[in-house]
Motif scaffolding. Structure first.
Motif, short mmCIF file in Angstrom:
data_model
loop_
_atom_site.label_atom_id
_atom_site.label_comp_id
_atom_site.label_asym_id
_atom_site.label_seq_id
_atom_site.Cartn_x
_atom_site.Cartn_y
_atom_site.Cartn_z
N PRO A 189 92.87 68.02 21.88
CA PRO A 189 92.15 69.40 21.00
C PRO A 189 91.52 68.88 20.03
N PHE A 190 90.64 68.11 19.82
CA PHE A 190 89.83 67.32 19.01
C PHE A 190 88.58 67.84 19.91
N LEU A 191 88.61 66.97 20.69
CA LEU A 191 87.58 66.46 21.54
C LEU A 191 87.37 67.88 22.09
N ARG A 192 87.91 68.44 22.25
CA ARG A 192 87.43 70.17 23.27
C ARG A 192 86.57 70.56 22.40
N THR A 201 88.65 55.18 27.27
CA THR A 201 88.28 54.51 25.88
C THR A 201 89.54 53.28 25.56
N ALA A 202 90.75 54.42 26.62
CA ALA A 202 92.02 53.16 25.55
C ALA A 202 92.43 54.44 24.55
N GLU A 211 81.69 56.80 20.81
CA GLU A 211 80.21 56.75 21.54
C GLU A 211 80.11 57.24 22.81
N LEU A 212 80.86 57.31 24.27
CA LEU A 212 81.82 58.12 25.07
C LEU A 212 80.62 58.90 24.80
N CYS A 213 81.59 60.06 24.02
CA CYS A 213 81.17 61.18 23.97
C CYS A 213 80.10 62.07 23.37
N SER A 214 79.36 61.07 22.67
CA SER A 214 77.99 60.93 22.70
C SER A 214 76.67 60.65 23.53
#
Length: 66
Positions: A11-14, A36-37, A45-48
């Protein structure tokens, strides 16, 4: 840092992607957490990187070396 449970992290990522007007499919978010486990730093980092590759209209190709 301790991994964050996917049920709490998704939910935070969404919300964060939506705040940047970036639509991401649920399967993609789940894949990010799998890669990213659930580790917070690696996930950030990956989301950025994903957001940087998005130009507002289409995804730019991201390839892996052969």
């Amino acid at each position: 840092m301790v991994p964050i449970d996917a049920d709490a992290f998704l939910p935070f990522l969404r919300e964060r992607f939506a705040a940047g007007d970036v639509e991401v499919e649920e399967a993609a978010l789940e894949h990010v957490l799998a890669l990213t486990a659930g580790r917070p730093y690696e996930t950030q980092e990956l989301c950025s990187f994903i957001v940087e590759r998005y130009d507002g209209t289409s995804w730019k190709a991201v390839t892996t070396p052969s």
